[in-house]
Design a protein around this motif. Structure first.
Motif, short mmCIF file in Angstrom:
data_model
loop_
_atom_site.label_atom_id
_atom_site.label_comp_id
_atom_site.label_asym_id
_atom_site.label_seq_id
_atom_site.Cartn_x
_atom_site.Cartn_y
_atom_site.Cartn_z
N CYS A 91 0.85 -1.19 0.00
CA CYS A 91 0.00 0.00 0.00
C CYS A 91 0.89 1.24 0.00
O CYS A 91 1.83 1.33 0.78
CB CYS A 91 -0.89 -0.02 1.25
N LEU A 92 0.59 2.18 -0.86
CA LEU A 92 1.38 3.40 -0.92
C LEU A 92 1.30 4.19 0.38
O LEU A 92 2.19 4.99 0.68
CB LEU A 92 0.92 4.27 -2.09
N HIS A 147 -9.37 -3.10 -2.00
CA HIS A 147 -8.34 -2.35 -1.27
C HIS A 147 -8.64 -0.85 -1.35
O HIS A 147 -8.58 -0.14 -0.34
CB HIS A 147 -6.97 -2.67 -1.90
N GLU A 148 -8.97 -0.37 -2.54
CA GLU A 148 -9.21 1.07 -2.72
C GLU A 148 -10.51 1.51 -2.04
O GLU A 148 -10.58 2.59 -1.45
CB GLU A 148 -9.22 1.43 -4.20
N HIS A 179 -9.88 2.13 1.50
CA HIS A 179 -9.31 3.45 1.77
C HIS A 179 -10.41 4.49 1.96
O HIS A 179 -10.32 5.36 2.83
CB HIS A 179 -8.40 3.89 0.63
ZN LIG Z 1 -3.54 1.29 -0.19
#
Ligand SMILES: [Zn+2]
Length: 113
Positions: free
Chosen positions: A39-40, A81-82, A85
């Protein structure tokens, strides 16, 4: 709003292309599979995360048109995943064990040093 594009990823031969998803909602999901995610927002670690294998999502595109996309595997994982967020959920919130399922990311500079 989130953006996903799995185009060209070897694990997603039938990717849906760039998806700008405004207010995405998971309509249905099935299956469960654990996979390693990065994950960034957490550049120092990767983690084992269980996600649905197949997912169907509804969202507005940037033109306000309602779209529905069904996908599976890696693209489904990326979308989930997004969407996490957007809900303030990170991979560390999804692991079964912070001790056993989180791994330091080995960077090139670390390997040298
Ligand atoms: Zn992420």
């Amino acid at each position: 709003m989130c953006f996903v594009d799995c185009t060209g990823h070897p694990a997603v031969p039938d990717a849906h292309g760039p998806l700008v998803m405004v207010n995405p909602v998971v309509l249905a999901h099935s299956g469960a599979e654990t996979g390693r995610e990065g994950c960034l927002s957490l550049p120092e670690v990767t983690a084992n995360v269980e996600r649905a294998v197949e997912v169907s999502v509804r969202f507005h595109d940037p033109d306000g048109v309602v779209r529905e996309v069904g996908t599976s595997g890696f693209e489904a994982r990326v979308i989930l995943h997004e969407i996490d967020h957007l809900d303030g959920v990170l991979i560390l919130d999804r692991v079964r064990s912070l001790a056993l399922d989180v791994f330091p990311r080995v960077t090139r500079s670390r390997r040298r040093g």
